[in-house]
Write a protein that holds these residues in place. Structure first.
Motif, PDB file in Angstrom:
ATOM      1  N   SER A   2     -55.358  39.319 -24.996  1.00 40.93           N
ATOM      2  CA  SER A   2     -54.749  38.345 -25.892  1.00 40.93           C
ATOM      3  C   SER A   2     -53.246  38.280 -25.651  1.00 40.93           C
ATOM      4  O   SER A   2     -52.589  39.306 -25.510  1.00 40.93           O
ATOM      5  N   ARG A   3     -52.712  37.046 -25.619  1.00 42.06           N
ATOM      6  CA  ARG A   3     -51.264  36.879 -25.436  1.00 42.06           C
ATOM      7  C   ARG A   3     -50.557  37.074 -26.761  1.00 42.06           C
ATOM      8  O   ARG A   3     -51.073  36.745 -27.820  1.00 42.06           O
ATOM      9  N   LYS A   4     -49.343  37.578 -26.707  1.00 41.56           N
ATOM     10  CA  LYS A   4     -48.557  37.806 -27.916  1.00 41.56           C
ATOM     11  C   LYS A   4     -47.934  36.493 -28.369  1.00 41.56           C
ATOM     12  O   LYS A   4     -47.599  35.634 -27.563  1.00 41.56           O
ATOM     13  N   ARG A   5     -47.763  36.379 -29.702  1.00 46.39           N
ATOM     14  CA  ARG A   5     -47.136  35.196 -30.270  1.00 46.39           C
ATOM     15  C   ARG A   5     -45.873  35.589 -31.024  1.00 46.39           C
ATOM     16  O   ARG A   5     -45.752  36.679 -31.547  1.00 46.39           O
ATOM     17  N   GLU A   6     -44.913  34.631 -31.053  1.00 46.62           N
ATOM     18  CA  GLU A   6     -43.700  34.816 -31.840  1.00 46.62           C
ATOM     19  C   GLU A   6     -44.030  34.558 -33.305  1.00 46.62           C
ATOM     20  O   GLU A   6     -45.132  34.120 -33.644  1.00 46.62           O
ATOM     21  N   GLU A   7     -43.061  34.788 -34.187  1.00 43.00           N
ATOM     22  CA  GLU A   7     -43.268  34.527 -35.605  1.00 43.00           C
ATOM     23  C   GLU A   7     -43.592  33.067 -35.872  1.00 43.00           C
ATOM     24  O   GLU A   7     -44.305  32.740 -36.806  1.00 43.00           O
ATOM     25  N   SER A   8     -43.057  32.176 -35.031  1.00 43.01           N
ATOM     26  CA  SER A   8     -43.300  30.744 -35.196  1.00 43.01           C
ATOM     27  C   SER A   8     -44.706  30.346 -34.782  1.00 43.01           C
ATOM     28  O   SER A   8     -45.135  29.229 -35.027  1.00 43.01           O
ATOM     29  N   GLY A   9     -45.435  31.253 -34.138  1.00 45.98           N
ATOM     30  CA  GLY A   9     -46.774  30.949 -33.672  1.00 45.98           C
ATOM     31  C   GLY A   9     -46.840  30.603 -32.195  1.00 45.98           C
ATOM     32  O   GLY A   9     -47.919  30.537 -31.624  1.00 45.98           O
ATOM     33  N   ARG A  10     -45.669  30.347 -31.592  1.00 48.78           N
ATOM     34  CA  ARG A  10     -45.642  30.050 -30.163  1.00 48.78           C
ATOM     35  C   ARG A  10     -45.902  31.324 -29.367  1.00 48.78           C
ATOM     36  O   ARG A  10     -45.557  32.418 -29.797  1.00 48.78           O
ATOM     37  N   TYR A  11     -46.516  31.137 -28.196  1.00 47.66           N
ATOM     38  CA  TYR A  11     -46.719  32.289 -27.322  1.00 47.66           C
ATOM     39  C   TYR A  11     -45.371  32.782 -26.816  1.00 47.66           C
ATOM     40  O   TYR A  11     -44.466  32.006 -26.560  1.00 47.66           O
ATOM     41  N   THR A  12     -45.248  34.094 -26.642  1.00 52.20           N
ATOM     42  CA  THR A  12     -44.013  34.655 -26.088  1.00 52.20           C
ATOM     43  C   THR A  12     -43.997  34.411 -24.583  1.00 52.20           C
ATOM     44  O   THR A  12     -45.047  34.340 -23.938  1.00 52.20           O
ATOM     45  N   GLU A  13     -42.800  34.310 -24.053  1.00 49.89           N
ATOM     46  CA  GLU A  13     -42.649  34.089 -22.618  1.00 49.89           C
ATOM     47  C   GLU A  13     -42.930  35.399 -21.891  1.00 49.89           C
ATOM     48  O   GLU A  13     -42.332  36.426 -22.186  1.00 49.89           O
ATOM     49  N   THR A  14     -43.852  35.338 -20.953  1.00 48.23           N
ATOM     50  CA  THR A  14     -44.174  36.551 -20.201  1.00 48.23           C
ATOM     51  C   THR A  14     -43.612  36.505 -18.788  1.00 48.23           C
ATOM     52  O   THR A  14     -43.428  37.537 -18.163  1.00 48.23           O
ATOM     53  N   VAL A  15     -43.337  35.310 -18.282  1.00 51.05           N
ATOM     54  CA  VAL A  15     -42.741  35.154 -16.957  1.00 51.05           C
ATOM     55  C   VAL A  15     -41.386  34.486 -17.153  1.00 51.05           C
ATOM     56  O   VAL A  15     -41.302  33.361 -17.625  1.00 51.05           O
ATOM     57  N   THR A  16     -40.334  35.195 -16.805  1.00 48.13           N
ATOM     58  CA  THR A  16     -38.981  34.676 -17.007  1.00 48.13           C
ATOM     59  C   THR A  16     -38.450  34.046 -15.718  1.00 48.13           C
ATOM     60  O   THR A  16     -39.007  34.245 -14.631  1.00 48.13           O
ATOM     61  N   ALA A  17     -37.352  33.316 -15.856  1.00 48.28           N
ATOM     62  CA  ALA A  17     -36.693  32.736 -14.677  1.00 48.28           C
ATOM     63  C   ALA A  17     -36.278  33.843 -13.715  1.00 48.28           C
ATOM     64  O   ALA A  17     -36.405  33.696 -12.498  1.00 48.28           O
ATOM     65  N   ALA A  18     -35.801  34.952 -14.258  1.00 50.95           N
ATOM     66  CA  ALA A  18     -35.389  36.078 -13.408  1.00 50.95           C
ATOM     67  C   ALA A  18     -36.585  36.623 -12.619  1.00 50.95           C
ATOM     68  O   ALA A  18     -36.444  36.995 -11.445  1.00 50.95           O
ATOM     69  N   ASP A  19     -37.749  36.665 -13.260  1.00 49.73           N
ATOM     70  CA  ASP A  19     -38.958  37.117 -12.555  1.00 49.73           C
ATOM     71  C   ASP A  19     -39.246  36.211 -11.364  1.00 49.73           C
ATOM     72  O   ASP A  19     -39.539  36.675 -10.264  1.00 49.73           O
ATOM     73  N   VAL A  20     -39.167  34.907 -11.603  1.00 50.73           N
ATOM     74  CA  VAL A  20     -39.468  33.935 -10.549  1.00 50.73           C
ATOM     75  C   VAL A  20     -38.433  34.032  -9.431  1.00 50.73           C
ATOM     76  O   VAL A  20     -38.794  34.067  -8.246  1.00 50.73           O
ATOM     77  N   LEU A  21     -37.166  34.114  -9.773  1.00 46.31           N
ATOM     78  CA  LEU A  21     -36.128  34.225  -8.752  1.00 46.31           C
ATOM     79  C   LEU A  21     -36.269  35.513  -7.949  1.00 46.31           C
ATOM     80  O   LEU A  21     -35.950  35.554  -6.762  1.00 46.31           O
ATOM     81  N   GLY A  22     -36.767  36.558  -8.586  1.00 50.38           N
ATOM     82  CA  GLY A  22     -36.988  37.827  -7.898  1.00 50.38           C
ATOM     83  C   GLY A  22     -38.036  37.737  -6.804  1.00 50.38           C
ATOM     84  O   GLY A  22     -38.004  38.514  -5.843  1.00 50.38           O
ATOM     85  N   VAL A  23     -38.950  36.777  -6.921  1.00 51.31           N
ATOM     86  CA  VAL A  23     -39.993  36.616  -5.908  1.00 51.31           C
ATOM     87  C   VAL A  23     -39.380  36.232  -4.562  1.00 51.31           C
ATOM     88  O   VAL A  23     -39.881  36.627  -3.509  1.00 51.31           O
ATOM     89  N   PHE A  24     -38.270  35.497  -4.575  1.00 47.46           N
ATOM     90  CA  PHE A  24     -37.627  35.092  -3.323  1.00 47.46           C
ATOM     91  C   PHE A  24     -37.174  36.304  -2.512  1.00 47.46           C
ATOM     92  O   PHE A  24     -37.067  36.222  -1.294  1.00 47.46           O
ATOM     93  N   GLU A  25     -36.900  37.417  -3.174  1.00 45.03           N
ATOM     94  CA  GLU A  25     -36.494  38.635  -2.482  1.00 45.03           C
ATOM     95  C   GLU A  25     -37.696  39.418  -1.958  1.00 45.03           C
ATOM     96  O   GLU A  25     -37.547  40.259  -1.078  1.00 45.03           O
ATOM     97  N   LEU A  26     -38.883  39.135  -2.502  1.00 50.99           N
ATOM     98  CA  LEU A  26     -40.075  39.879  -2.124  1.00 50.99           C
ATOM     99  C   LEU A  26     -40.796  39.321  -0.911  1.00 50.99           C
ATOM    100  O   LEU A  26     -41.464  40.063  -0.190  1.00 50.99           O
ATOM    101  N   VAL A  27     -40.686  38.006  -0.684  1.00 55.75           N
ATOM    102  CA  VAL A  27     -41.446  37.376   0.394  1.00 55.75           C
ATOM    103  C   VAL A  27     -40.651  37.363   1.691  1.00 55.75           C
ATOM    104  O   VAL A  27     -39.423  37.417   1.684  1.00 55.75           O
ATOM    105  N   ASP A  28     -41.371  37.301   2.797  1.00 59.53           N
ATOM    106  CA  ASP A  28     -40.724  37.151   4.100  1.00 59.53           C
ATOM    107  C   ASP A  28     -40.381  35.678   4.275  1.00 59.53           C
ATOM    108  O   ASP A  28     -41.235  34.815   4.117  1.00 59.53           O
ATOM    109  N   GLY A  29     -39.140  35.398   4.605  1.00 58.92           N
ATOM    110  CA  GLY A  29     -38.735  34.019   4.842  1.00 58.92           C
ATOM    111  C   GLY A  29     -37.935  33.448   3.693  1.00 58.92           C
ATOM    112  O   GLY A  29     -37.833  34.045   2.628  1.00 58.92           O
TER     113      GLY A  29
END
Length: 115
Positions: A2-29
């Motif tokens: 089950s995904r976590k929700r904020e007090e407002s009822g919205r799902y919490t963000e589990t993948v951040t912009a920093a996470d996505v930008l970090g992928v560029f350092e992990l891949v070749d090329g």
């Protein structure tokens, strides 16, 4: 799981912009695909595409469709490496050919040939 929700009822963000930008350092090329991001961040490809598009809207990454796939790369904002042009820079107020006290176009021969 089950995904976590904020007090407002919205799902919490589990993948951040920093996470996505970090992928560029992990891949070749220099480029990644939404599949690369999905695998590294353990999210769906749709979530990966949404995050990449949001980063593109912010000007932090760019994309191009090639061979049926979209590839993404980090946009270089290094001021010493082609930073965006500032249209308000006073440089753009200078008249073409103007140089100091007199117009260069009036003295081209003198400047080039020392006459």
């Amino acid at each position: 799981m089950s995904r976590k929700r904020e007090e407002s009822g919205r799902y919490t963000e589990t993948v951040t912009a920093a996470d996505v930008l970090g992928v560029f350092e992990l891949v070749d090329g220099p480029v990644v695909t939404s599949g690369d991001v999905a695998e590294a961040c353990e999210c769906s490809r749709e979530t990966a595409r949404r995050k990449l598009r949001a980063l593109e809207d912010e000007g932090r990454v760019a994309s191009r469709k090639t061979a049926g796939r979209v590839v993404w790369w980090i946009v270089d904002h290094d001021p010493d490496n082609g930073a965006p042009v500032d249209p308000d820079d006073p440089f753009w107020d200078l008249q073409p050919g103007a140089s100091g006290e007199r117009d260069v176009s009036e003295s081209v021969d003198e400047i080039l040939y020392g006459q």
